[in-house]
Design a protein around this motif. Structure first.
Motif, mmCIF file in Angstrom:
data_model
loop_
_atom_site.group_PDB
_atom_site.id
_atom_site.type_symbol
_atom_site.label_atom_id
_atom_site.label_comp_id
_atom_site.label_asym_id
_atom_site.label_seq_id
_atom_site.Cartn_x
_atom_site.Cartn_y
_atom_site.Cartn_z
ATOM 1 N N LEU A 66 -8.993 -15.233 -14.884
ATOM 2 C CA LEU A 66 -9.407 -14.047 -15.856
ATOM 3 C C LEU A 66 -8.650 -14.634 -17.388
ATOM 4 O O LEU A 66 -7.839 -13.912 -17.589
ATOM 5 C CB LEU A 66 -9.131 -12.490 -15.276
ATOM 6 N N GLN A 67 -9.642 -15.594 -18.106
ATOM 7 C CA GLN A 67 -9.089 -15.778 -19.985
ATOM 8 C C GLN A 67 -9.607 -14.851 -20.907
ATOM 9 O O GLN A 67 -10.890 -14.159 -20.812
ATOM 10 C CB GLN A 67 -9.820 -17.004 -19.668
ATOM 11 N N SER A 122 -4.169 -15.103 -13.541
ATOM 12 C CA SER A 122 -4.588 -15.325 -12.419
ATOM 13 C C SER A 122 -4.612 -14.597 -10.650
ATOM 14 O O SER A 122 -3.739 -13.804 -10.350
ATOM 15 C CB SER A 122 -3.886 -16.629 -11.380
ATOM 16 N N CYS A 123 -5.381 -15.244 -9.615
ATOM 17 C CA CYS A 123 -5.448 -14.511 -8.602
ATOM 18 C C CYS A 123 -5.265 -15.319 -7.441
ATOM 19 O O CYS A 123 -6.123 -16.059 -7.500
ATOM 20 C CB CYS A 123 -6.467 -12.528 -8.498
ATOM 21 N N ALA A 124 -4.205 -15.354 -6.828
ATOM 22 C CA ALA A 124 -3.986 -16.554 -5.353
ATOM 23 C C ALA A 124 -4.725 -15.978 -4.670
ATOM 24 O O ALA A 124 -4.202 -14.620 -3.984
ATOM 25 C CB ALA A 124 -2.740 -17.284 -5.388
ATOM 26 N N VAL A 125 -5.872 -16.624 -3.565
ATOM 27 C CA VAL A 125 -6.707 -15.877 -2.445
ATOM 28 C C VAL A 125 -6.323 -17.057 -1.130
ATOM 29 O O VAL A 125 -5.955 -18.041 -1.701
ATOM 30 C CB VAL A 125 -8.004 -16.138 -2.893
ATOM 31 N N CYS A 164 -6.806 -7.834 -8.996
ATOM 32 C CA CYS A 164 -7.806 -8.321 -8.546
ATOM 33 C C CYS A 164 -8.605 -8.189 -7.414
ATOM 34 O O CYS A 164 -7.558 -7.646 -6.373
ATOM 35 C CB CYS A 164 -7.208 -9.577 -8.124
ATOM 36 N N ALA A 165 -10.003 -7.866 -6.466
ATOM 37 C CA ALA A 165 -10.530 -7.492 -5.557
ATOM 38 C C ALA A 165 -11.229 -9.138 -4.588
ATOM 39 O O ALA A 165 -11.985 -9.440 -5.708
ATOM 40 C CB ALA A 165 -10.830 -6.330 -5.245
ATOM 41 N N VAL A 188 -3.309 -12.142 -4.752
ATOM 42 C CA VAL A 188 -1.636 -12.238 -5.533
ATOM 43 C C VAL A 188 -2.080 -12.786 -7.066
ATOM 44 O O VAL A 188 -1.938 -13.162 -7.081
ATOM 45 C CB VAL A 188 -0.640 -12.893 -5.269
ATOM 46 N N GLU A 189 -1.894 -11.211 -8.056
ATOM 47 C CA GLU A 189 -2.341 -11.490 -9.559
ATOM 48 C C GLU A 189 -1.084 -11.633 -10.028
ATOM 49 O O GLU A 189 0.120 -11.831 -9.873
ATOM 50 C CB GLU A 189 -3.078 -10.478 -10.345
#
Length: 120
Positions: free
Chosen positions: A81-82, A21-24, A96-97, A5-6
């Motif tokens: 990812l900054q 942000s990408c919550a995994v 995000c992948a 979830v980005e």
């Protein structure tokens, strides 16, 4: 597979910064390579940056080297990812992948995407 979830997209002026942000979630996150991709209108999807969750090794596309930084937070199961010194050509939907480490180019889990717009 994992679920992604980005968040963090938005509108920014040229030269500005954003952090995606990408919550995994899922099992055995450390067995994956996580990546950020982007797709601009009428253009093909391209890889922006990747990170091996296990050893932290990274890859960047030439177009973002020195401006973008990919990182991970093990405690939060989140990849970031900054993005600094943003340019209008960075405008795209960012995804995000995740790919299994044993098949690092087989990105088979994808988030829903987040829009990044850089105004000139």
């Amino acid at each position: 597979q994992v679920q992604l979830v980005e968040s963090g997209g938005g509108l920014v002026q040229t030269g500005g910064s954003l952090r995606l942000s990408c919550a995994v979630s899922g099992r055995s996150v450390w067995l994956y390579t996580l990546g950020w991709f982007r797709q601009a209108p009428e253009k093909e999807r391209e890889s922006v940056a990747t990170i091996n969750w296990s050893d932290g090794s990274t890859y960047y596309a030439d177009s973002v080297k020195g401006r973008f930084t990919i990182s991970r937070d093990n405690a939060k199961n989140t990849v970031y990812l900054q993005m600094n010194s943003l340019k209008p050509e960075d405008t795209a939907v960012y995804y995000c992948a995740a790919a299994p480490i044993i098949l690092p180019t087989n990105f088979n889990s994808w988030g829903q995407g987040t829009q990044v717009t850089v105004s000139s």
